[in-house]
Write a protein that holds these residues in place. Structure first.
Motif, PDB file in Angstrom:
ATOM      1  N   ASP A 371      17.977 -33.767  -4.715  1.00  0.00           N
ATOM      2  CA  ASP A 371      17.647 -32.345  -4.720  1.00  0.00           C
ATOM      3  C   ASP A 371      16.390 -32.080  -3.890  1.00  0.00           C
ATOM      4  OD1 ASP A 371      15.954 -30.093  -6.545  1.00  0.00           O
ATOM      5  OD2 ASP A 371      17.998 -29.577  -6.008  1.00  0.00           O
ATOM      6  N   ARG A 372      15.359 -32.917  -4.038  1.00  0.00           N
ATOM      7  CA  ARG A 372      14.137 -32.736  -3.251  1.00  0.00           C
ATOM      8  C   ARG A 372      14.435 -32.902  -1.752  1.00  0.00           C
ATOM      9  NH1 ARG A 372       9.668 -34.239  -6.662  1.00  0.00           N
ATOM     10  NH2 ARG A 372       9.964 -33.060  -8.596  1.00  0.00           N
ATOM     11  N   PHE A 373      15.302 -33.866  -1.443  1.00  0.00           N
ATOM     12  CA  PHE A 373      15.650 -34.079  -0.032  1.00  0.00           C
ATOM     13  C   PHE A 373      16.331 -32.844   0.549  1.00  0.00           C
ATOM     14  CE2 PHE A 373      16.744 -36.402   3.724  1.00  0.00           C
ATOM     15  CZ  PHE A 373      17.964 -35.876   4.122  1.00  0.00           C
ATOM     16  N   GLU A 374      17.294 -32.280  -0.206  1.00  0.00           N
ATOM     17  CA  GLU A 374      17.997 -31.100   0.298  1.00  0.00           C
ATOM     18  C   GLU A 374      17.022 -29.955   0.549  1.00  0.00           C
ATOM     19  OE1 GLU A 374      21.014 -30.842   1.266  1.00  0.00           O
ATOM     20  OE2 GLU A 374      21.627 -32.856   0.683  1.00  0.00           O
ATOM     21  N   LYS A 375      16.073 -29.748  -0.359  1.00  0.00           N
ATOM     22  CA  LYS A 375      15.105 -28.671  -0.185  1.00  0.00           C
ATOM     23  C   LYS A 375      14.198 -28.934   1.017  1.00  0.00           C
ATOM     24  CE  LYS A 375      15.054 -27.311  -5.049  1.00  0.00           C
ATOM     25  NZ  LYS A 375      14.272 -27.243  -6.294  1.00  0.00           N
ATOM     26  N   THR A 376      13.753 -30.181   1.174  1.00  0.00           N
ATOM     27  CA  THR A 376      12.907 -30.521   2.311  1.00  0.00           C
ATOM     28  C   THR A 376      13.674 -30.366   3.615  1.00  0.00           C
ATOM     29  OG1 THR A 376      11.683 -32.098   0.941  1.00  0.00           O
ATOM     30  CG2 THR A 376      11.485 -32.326   3.320  1.00  0.00           C
ATOM     31  N   PHE A 377      14.942 -30.778   3.595  1.00  0.00           N
ATOM     32  CA  PHE A 377      15.759 -30.668   4.808  1.00  0.00           C
ATOM     33  C   PHE A 377      15.973 -29.208   5.185  1.00  0.00           C
ATOM     34  CE2 PHE A 377      18.661 -32.119   7.950  1.00  0.00           C
ATOM     35  CZ  PHE A 377      19.688 -31.185   7.990  1.00  0.00           C
ATOM     36  N   GLN A 378      16.307 -28.375   4.199  1.00  0.00           N
ATOM     37  CA  GLN A 378      16.518 -26.961   4.479  1.00  0.00           C
ATOM     38  C   GLN A 378      15.236 -26.303   4.970  1.00  0.00           C
ATOM     39  OE1 GLN A 378      18.179 -25.260   0.926  1.00  0.00           O
ATOM     40  NE2 GLN A 378      20.010 -26.552   0.990  1.00  0.00           N
ATOM     41  N   HIS A 379      14.114 -26.652   4.349  1.00  0.00           N
ATOM     42  CA  HIS A 379      12.827 -26.101   4.800  1.00  0.00           C
ATOM     43  C   HIS A 379      12.532 -26.543   6.226  1.00  0.00           C
ATOM     44  CE1 HIS A 379       8.719 -24.624   4.492  1.00  0.00           C
ATOM     45  NE2 HIS A 379       8.294 -25.798   4.942  1.00  0.00           N
ATOM     46  N   GLY A 380      12.805 -27.816   6.521  1.00  0.00           N
ATOM     47  CA  GLY A 380      12.562 -28.308   7.864  1.00  0.00           C
ATOM     48  C   GLY A 380      13.466 -27.648   8.894  1.00  0.00           C
ATOM     49  N   GLN A 381      14.734 -27.393   8.505  1.00  0.00           N
ATOM     50  CA  GLN A 381      15.663 -26.721   9.411  1.00  0.00           C
ATOM     51  C   GLN A 381      15.209 -25.296   9.711  1.00  0.00           C
ATOM     52  OE1 GLN A 381      17.477 -29.247  10.782  1.00  0.00           O
ATOM     53  NE2 GLN A 381      19.380 -28.166  10.497  1.00  0.00           N
ATOM     54  N   ARG A 382      14.754 -24.598   8.672  1.00  0.00           N
ATOM     55  CA  ARG A 382      14.334 -23.204   8.863  1.00  0.00           C
ATOM     56  C   ARG A 382      13.072 -23.108   9.718  1.00  0.00           C
ATOM     57  NH1 ARG A 382      15.631 -22.798   3.310  1.00  0.00           N
ATOM     58  NH2 ARG A 382      13.412 -22.960   2.818  1.00  0.00           N
ATOM     59  N   ASN A 383      12.132 -24.026   9.511  1.00  0.00           N
ATOM     60  CA  ASN A 383      10.820 -23.898  10.138  1.00  0.00           C
ATOM     61  C   ASN A 383      10.587 -24.895  11.274  1.00  0.00           C
ATOM     62  OD1 ASN A 383       9.487 -21.888   8.157  1.00  0.00           O
ATOM     63  ND2 ASN A 383      10.298 -23.471   6.813  1.00  0.00           N
ATOM     64  N   GLY A 384      11.590 -25.696  11.588  1.00  0.00           N
ATOM     65  CA  GLY A 384      11.432 -26.657  12.668  1.00  0.00           C
ATOM     66  C   GLY A 384      10.416 -27.739  12.377  1.00  0.00           C
ATOM     67  N   LEU A 385      10.330 -28.180  11.107  1.00  0.00           N
ATOM     68  CA  LEU A 385       9.339 -29.178  10.713  1.00  0.00           C
ATOM     69  C   LEU A 385      10.031 -30.514  10.456  1.00  0.00           C
ATOM     70  CD1 LEU A 385       7.239 -27.046   8.193  1.00  0.00           C
ATOM     71  CD2 LEU A 385       6.727 -27.530  10.591  1.00  0.00           C
ATOM     72  N   PRO A 386       9.699 -31.559  11.210  1.00  0.00           N
ATOM     73  CA  PRO A 386      10.287 -32.875  10.939  1.00  0.00           C
ATOM     74  C   PRO A 386       9.682 -33.484   9.675  1.00  0.00           C
ATOM     75  CG  PRO A 386       8.669 -33.050  12.692  1.00  0.00           C
ATOM     76  CD  PRO A 386       8.775 -31.583  12.361  1.00  0.00           C
ATOM     77  N   PHE A 387      10.342 -34.465   9.132  1.00  0.00           N
ATOM     78  CA  PHE A 387       9.820 -35.171   7.959  1.00  0.00           C
ATOM     79  C   PHE A 387      10.261 -36.627   8.026  1.00  0.00           C
ATOM     80  CE2 PHE A 387      13.857 -33.375   6.669  1.00  0.00           C
ATOM     81  CZ  PHE A 387      14.484 -34.408   5.976  1.00  0.00           C
ATOM     82  N   ALA A 388       9.688 -37.439   7.161  1.00  0.00           N
ATOM     83  CA  ALA A 388       9.942 -38.883   7.193  1.00  0.00           C
ATOM     84  C   ALA A 388      10.426 -39.365   5.848  1.00  0.00           C
ATOM     85  CB  ALA A 388       8.670 -39.633   7.602  1.00  0.00           C
ATOM     86  N   LEU A 389      11.226 -40.438   5.883  1.00  0.00           N
ATOM     87  CA  LEU A 389      11.710 -41.096   4.666  1.00  0.00           C
ATOM     88  C   LEU A 389      11.259 -42.550   4.723  1.00  0.00           C
ATOM     89  CD1 LEU A 389      15.048 -40.619   2.901  1.00  0.00           C
ATOM     90  CD2 LEU A 389      14.320 -42.945   3.392  1.00  0.00           C
ATOM     91  N   LEU A 390      10.578 -42.990   3.678  1.00  0.00           N
ATOM     92  CA  LEU A 390      10.051 -44.356   3.588  1.00  0.00           C
ATOM     93  C   LEU A 390      10.800 -45.116   2.509  1.00  0.00           C
ATOM     94  CD1 LEU A 390       7.757 -42.815   5.077  1.00  0.00           C
ATOM     95  CD2 LEU A 390       6.131 -44.273   3.846  1.00  0.00           C
ATOM     96  N   LEU A 391      11.294 -46.299   2.847  1.00  0.00           N
ATOM     97  CA  LEU A 391      11.935 -47.184   1.872  1.00  0.00           C
ATOM     98  C   LEU A 391      10.983 -48.337   1.622  1.00  0.00           C
ATOM     99  CD1 LEU A 391      14.569 -47.225   0.296  1.00  0.00           C
ATOM    100  CD2 LEU A 391      15.504 -48.768   2.009  1.00  0.00           C
ATOM    101  N   ILE A 392      10.559 -48.504   0.374  1.00  0.00           N
ATOM    102  CA  ILE A 392       9.494 -49.439   0.008  1.00  0.00           C
ATOM    103  C   ILE A 392      10.074 -50.483  -0.933  1.00  0.00           C
ATOM    104  CG2 ILE A 392       7.203 -49.653  -1.002  1.00  0.00           C
ATOM    105  CD1 ILE A 392       7.100 -46.473  -0.523  1.00  0.00           C
TER     106      ILE A 392
END
Length: 534
Positions: A371-392
């Motif tokens: 759910d957090r990913f979908e919200k971040t993705f939609q926000h990034g799509q609307r505002n043109g903001l890239p984001f990162a995913l870290l696997l630890i």
């Protein structure tokens, strides 16, 4: 003497009558309060049941859209199996449909191809011609540059066969919703309408653009641009009540808003008719609830007029006669009722928390992370903001369990989760992926350099000795980084890329940060793995 007794008797009778009237007023007030709480409970039940179904609709449509992007363009059988499983799991979803985009220049060839390979009776048709009614103003009689015929329905009922080939844009109550779905790319709802086969429903639709893929000899049935649709019958959304629930006197209505119509009636329950005596002396309750939803915004209105027949029941009359018992029982029953409500609220809150968080570390679990990913993705799509995913992934964590036991291993996991949270911003998300693996979502990360800088801080934070019951333990981790949209735009792709980078970090010595590169030329940020020490 008698003259002195009579006034005393009258005084006692008057006092007794006053006590009865006073107690009756208290009992009636308590009854009114109980009825209002019951009314609010019924409102919450109705709203909660409907909200769950609306959320389900959005989830099913998202899954169906993702399926259409992945399924072979001519595989109708797989689409039918998928739709059958979804409608079986969620009975309030009446039908799942797909309309395909067809350029006007290819219309004749497309129609002939489907007549030859699929249905001999297939033809493209307008809604006005099929129903015999005049289209609403603004509805195109014929498509301008493209058309959207319906090609897939499940279940494919005998009474709905005529809908195959129907141009979606010629349906007056769908034209605006279809246009908005094409512009926005997000789910959109239609106004409530009468189904061709009977009953009232509305449609939740979303445009689906699939990758071109490789050429195939199979007929291009679904095409590259589609509209996925869920047909939801209005009556199927009507809330379920317990067998003992008394909702008959409550009147409620539900309205759905859509691009074409601010409000259209979804369903209603008329309730009982109150007499003038009820309306003059007894209060009524009303509530208006707005169900916020990006695709299916709804408004619900609730009204309930109390009835004398509800108040003057045998139990209440008994309470009025047994004054002493009533005056003692009412406070006790009220307190017990509130305690029961508090316990139920706490249990519900706890259940909701456990459903979205990891039991050991209290971090978000996979469901909340999605759910957090979908919200971040939609926000990034609307505002043109890239984001990162870290696997630890913790290095050599199995050796911690083997050497010190699982209880100590759990303490290491809990401490590691806390340090990861402390090393990120308040708006970022850390979730436990499973075992000794964590995943972090970093919003508004412009490039790999910024993501690597955050990952290096996490390496330093995790490198500090962890206090456990077995003494201080030092452990390292390997971190793989994937950037959106550079390395993918879906959670599956980003996790895959980050996983590849993380395993590359382990191969290059662990205690390392790697950013995914398609060519595999990953350069470690750090490659000095500290041993596990106590």
């Amino acid at each position: 003497m008698p003259s002195r007794i009579r006034p005393t008797l009258l005084f006692l009778l008057a006092a007794w009558l006053g006590a009865i009237l006073f107690t009756a007023s208290l009992v009636i007030a308590a009854q009114l309060d109980r009825r209002e709480r019951q009314f609010d409970d019924e409102v919450r039940h109705v709203v909660g049941d409907l909200k769950n179904k609306l959320d389900t609709n959005e989830a099913v449509l998202a899954g169906f859209s993702a399926f259409l992007q992945a399924v072979d363009r001519g595989d109708r059988e797989s689409a039918a199996r998928y739709a059958a499983s979804a409608t079986a799991a969620y009975p309030h979803i009446y039908m799942m449909e797909v309309a395909r985009k067809v350029p006007l220049a290819e219309e004749a060839a497309f129609e002939a191809s489907l007549q030859e390979r699929w249905r001999t009776d297939f033809r493209l048709k307008n809604f006005a011609d099929m129903t015999g009614r005049q289209p609403a103003p603004g509805t195109p009689a014929t498509p301008a540059e493209e058309t959207w015929p319906i090609l897939f329905m499940h279940p494919s009922l005998a009474e709905t066969q005529a809908i195959y080939g129907l141009r979606l844009e010629t349906v007056d109550y769908l034209a605006s919703s279809l246009a908005l779905a094409q512009r926005s790319g997000i789910p959109t709802s239609s106004p409530v309408f009468n189904l061709y086969e009977g009953g009232r429903a509305y449609i939740l639709l979303q445009q689906v653009i699939r990758p071109s893929g490789t050429p195939s000899s199979e007929p291009n049935f679904f095409g590259s641009t589609m509209t996925a649709m869920l047909v939801i019958k209005a009556q199927a959304l009507f809330p379920r009540f317990d067998a003992e629930a008394d909702q008959s006197s409550m009147r409620f209505t539900a309205f759905i808003a859509s691009p074409a119509k601010p409000e259209s009636l979804l369903f209603e329950q008329p309730g009982l008719t109150a007499s003038k005596l009820d309306q003059w002396f007894l209060p009524g309750f009303s509530r208006k609830i707005e169900l916020a939803s990006a695709s299916q915004p709804m408004t619900m209105r609730f009204e309930r007029q109390l009835l004398w027949i509800e108040l003057l029941n045998p139990e209440m009359l008994t309470m009025l006669v047994l004054l002493g018992g009533a005056l003692c029982l009412v406070p006790w029953l009220t307190i017990r009722h509130y305690r029961a409500l508090d316990r139920a609220a706490l249990e519900h809150e706890r259940a909701a928390y456990l459903a979205t968080h990891d039991l050991l570390t209290d971090l978000p679990n996979r469901f909340l992370f999605i759910d957090r990913f979908e919200k971040t993705f939609q926000h990034g799509q609307r505002n043109g903001l890239p984001f990162a995913l870290l696997l630890i992934d913790l290095d050599h964590f199995k050796e911690v369990n083997d050497r010190f036991g699982h209880e100590i291993g759990d303490q290491v996991l809990v401490a590691s989760g806390r340090r990861l949270v402390g090393g990120l911003r308040a708006g970022d998300t850390v979730a436990r992926q499973g075992g000794d693996e964590f995943v972090a979502l970093l919003g508004n990360i412009p490039d790999s350099t910024a993501a690597t800088g955050v990952a290096e801080k996490l390496l330093v934070a995790l490198a500090e000795p962890i206090a456990t019951d077995a003494g201080p333990i030092t452990i390292s981790c390997s971190i793989g980084i994937a950037l959106c949209p550079t390395h993918g735009e879906s959670l599956h792709d980003l996790l895959k890329r980050a996983d590849q980078a993380m395993y590359g970090a382990k191969e290059q010595g662990r205690n390392t940060v790697l950013v995914f590169t398609p060519a595999g030329e990953n350069v470690p940020v750090r490659s000095q793995e500290p041993p596990i020490t106590k």
